[in-house]
Design an enzyme around this catalytic site. Structure first.
Site, PDB file in Angstrom:
ATOM      1  N   ASP A 198       0.986  -0.952  -0.160  1.00 37.86           N
ATOM      2  CA  ASP A 198       0.072  -0.083   0.070  1.00 37.86           C
ATOM      3  C   ASP A 198       0.824   1.266   0.056  1.00 37.86           C
ATOM      4  OD1 ASP A 198      -2.305  -1.281  -0.083  1.00 37.86           O
ATOM      5  OD2 ASP A 198      -2.527  -1.390   2.373  1.00 37.86           O
ATOM      6  N   TYR A 228       6.992  -9.920   7.025  1.00 34.41           N
ATOM      7  CA  TYR A 228       6.781  -8.515   7.358  1.00 34.41           C
ATOM      8  C   TYR A 228       7.168  -8.173   8.706  1.00 34.41           C
ATOM      9  CZ  TYR A 228       3.762  -8.075   2.957  1.00 34.41           C
ATOM     10  OH  TYR A 228       3.217  -8.124   1.782  1.00 34.41           O
TER      11      TYR A 228
END
Length: 252
Positions: free
Chosen positions: A59, A117
């Site tokens: 994003d 992540y």
């Protein structure tokens, strides 16, 4: 005389970037993206129309140390040299850390992999201006031991519908988390998650939920009930994008 056929090859690249100035990975009509920049610079470098395909559509504001993409090309430039040539042209906040030739059946998104992540939180009384772009500042005290205990409930195969934004286009919300840890060094809390894939905003919602547990009287085992409800409203808020960094992928 028959023309000599050009050589075709598929190239994999590992890409690191600071996502602060970009509208995410995927090409958007409303702003510049990582994918757009790579396409433009590769096309100019290799003198052909290049379209990269990425493993993770990060994003706006999200960073990467190891996102993976691939493209097909007829260039005679050796695949391992492309990274060096491309890095001379790219802006300072995007770096290709590796490029190599791969088999024709390799696809960064559909080949089996483990993705990792990290979500970083600056848990301090005051902001640190040098970490404003890669950490989420949260000044209320957080119980990292409780957060760590709660994170363990995420490990395994579950329906993670509670951790998926409403506008997701995923066909199934079932995913497998191989590991999820919470650690603290100084004022920085790091949530590290490894899985076979992630839903839209999933890691950021996990981070927001762990912050909610760590900063309240909610018990660690509340995470188990949040997973079981498969209801987005049961989980915590979506943590800000700039605290998230894609660490990398390991392909099987």
């Amino acid at each position: 005389m028959q023309a000599k056929q050009e050589r075709y090859m598929r190239v994999k690249m590992i890409v690191a970037y600071d996502g602060t100035n970009y509208c995410g990975w995927q090409i958007q009509p409303n702003g510049i993206t990582i994918e757009q920049v790579l396409n433009e610079h590769l096309s100019r470098l290799l003198k052909e129309d290049i379209k990269v395909t990425g493993a993770s559509r990060t994003d706006a504001g999200v960073h990467s140390l190891g996102n993976v993409c691939m493209f097909d090309t007829n260039t005679r430039m050796p695949a391992e040299k492309i990274s060096y040539a491309l890095n001379q042209k790219l802006p300072e906040d995007i770096v290709v850390v590796d490029s190599c030739e791969v088999s024709d059946d390799f696809h960064p998104r559909f080949s089996k992999s483990r993705k990792t992540y990290e979500y970083r939180i600056l848990n301090a009384r005051f902001r640190n201006p040098t970490r404003r772009l890669d950490t989420y500042f949260y000044h209320y005290p957080l119980d990292t031991e409780k957060m760590s205990e709660a994170a363990k409930y995420l490990i395994g195969e579950h329906d993670f519908a509670s951790f998926c934004s409403a506008n997701s286009q995923a066909q199934t919300t079932v995913r497998t988390i191989y590991d999820c840890t919470v650690s603290k060094a100084g004022d920085i809390i790091t949530i590290r998650v490894t899985g076979n894939g992630f839903l839209y905003n999933m890691v950021r919602i996990i981070a927001g939920t762990l912050v909610k547990i760590g900063g309240s009287d909610m018990p660690a085992d509340a995470m188990k009930d949040i997973i079981a409800t498969t209801d987005r409203a049961a989980a915590g808020p979506t943590a800000p994008a700039h605290g998230l960094t894609m660490i990398g992928l390991k392909y099987e």
